[in-house]
Design a protein around this motif. Structure first.
Motif, short mmCIF file in Angstrom:
data_model
loop_
_atom_site.label_atom_id
_atom_site.label_comp_id
_atom_site.label_asym_id
_atom_site.label_seq_id
_atom_site.Cartn_x
_atom_site.Cartn_y
_atom_site.Cartn_z
N ASP A 107 6.03 80.76 -2.88
CA ASP A 107 6.80 81.01 -4.10
C ASP A 107 7.66 79.80 -4.44
OD1 ASP A 107 9.00 81.09 -2.34
OD2 ASP A 107 8.91 83.26 -2.16
N GLN A 108 8.40 79.92 -5.54
CA GLN A 108 9.24 78.79 -6.00
C GLN A 108 10.30 78.42 -4.97
OE1 GLN A 108 10.77 79.82 -9.92
NE2 GLN A 108 9.37 78.33 -10.81
N LYS A 109 10.87 79.42 -4.33
CA LYS A 109 11.94 79.15 -3.35
C LYS A 109 11.41 78.29 -2.19
CE LYS A 109 15.50 81.55 -0.76
NZ LYS A 109 15.97 82.83 -0.26
N GLN A 110 10.25 78.67 -1.66
CA GLN A 110 9.66 77.89 -0.56
C GLN A 110 9.27 76.49 -1.03
OE1 GLN A 110 6.36 80.10 1.04
NE2 GLN A 110 7.67 81.43 2.27
N LEU B 265 2.44 68.62 -3.49
CA LEU B 265 2.64 69.94 -4.09
C LEU B 265 1.50 70.29 -5.05
CD1 LEU B 265 6.50 69.90 -4.72
CD2 LEU B 265 5.25 70.99 -2.84
N LYS B 266 1.02 69.31 -5.79
CA LYS B 266 -0.09 69.58 -6.72
C LYS B 266 -1.36 69.96 -5.95
CE LYS B 266 1.59 66.91 -10.61
NZ LYS B 266 1.75 65.56 -11.13
N VAL C 193 0.69 74.13 -6.62
CA VAL C 193 1.98 74.61 -7.13
C VAL C 193 1.92 74.53 -8.66
CG1 VAL C 193 4.45 74.07 -7.26
CG2 VAL C 193 3.25 73.95 -5.07
N ASP C 194 2.38 75.57 -9.32
CA ASP C 194 2.25 75.62 -10.78
C ASP C 194 3.17 74.61 -11.47
OD1 ASP C 194 4.77 77.39 -11.88
OD2 ASP C 194 4.15 77.99 -9.87
N THR D 61 8.05 71.25 -12.85
CA THR D 61 9.00 70.82 -13.89
C THR D 61 10.43 71.12 -13.46
OG1 THR D 61 7.34 71.17 -15.58
CG2 THR D 61 9.61 71.04 -16.33
N SER D 62 10.65 72.31 -12.90
CA SER D 62 12.01 72.65 -12.47
C SER D 62 12.47 71.74 -11.33
CB SER D 62 12.13 74.13 -12.10
OG SER D 62 11.45 74.39 -10.90
#
Length: 117
Positions: free
Chosen positions: A70-73, A95-96, A100-101, A106-107
């Motif tokens: 998830d985003q947190k991880q 990450l890509k 990872v989306d 972006t964030s």
């Protein structure tokens, strides 16, 4: 031991044993008061043949990080790699490859300090 030998030995140790990236080693040597020119030469010679992405993956294995769920991880892995001295280009490449989306990527880009590479 002179500064040049110390800086080279320190750089090799951090690369081989802790799998740290070039930027972290430079920062740590500066904090120890080693002169900039000495650091540049030592780190360049130690990291010259290193493929940063492979070293970053070795660091992740050493820290037992796996593909984030998830985003947190994802953010945790991103921050860990930044602290470990890896460039953002390398981090995003990893990450890509982990699919990872784009929204998450972006964030994370917003977290990069000014002047971050």
């Amino acid at each position: 031991m002179n500064d040049a030998r110390y800086a080279a030995a320190y750089s090799s140790y951090r690369r081989d044993n802790e799998k740290l990236g070039r930027l972290r080693v430079v920062t740590d040597l500066k904090a120890k008061g080693v002169h900039g020119d000495v650091i540049e030469k030592a780190v360049a010679s130690v990291y010259d043949e290193v493929k940063e992405e492979e070293l970053a993956r070795a660091y992740l294995r050493r820290k037992r990080f796996e593909k984030p769920k998830d985003q947190k991880q994802t953010a945790r892995i991103f921050r860990n790699l930044m602290r470990a001295g890896f460039g953002t280009r390398t981090i995003f490449a990893i990450l890509k490859k982990w699919d990872v989306d784009d929204e998450t990527l972006t964030s994370l880009e917003e977290e990069i300090p000014e002047g971050g590479s």
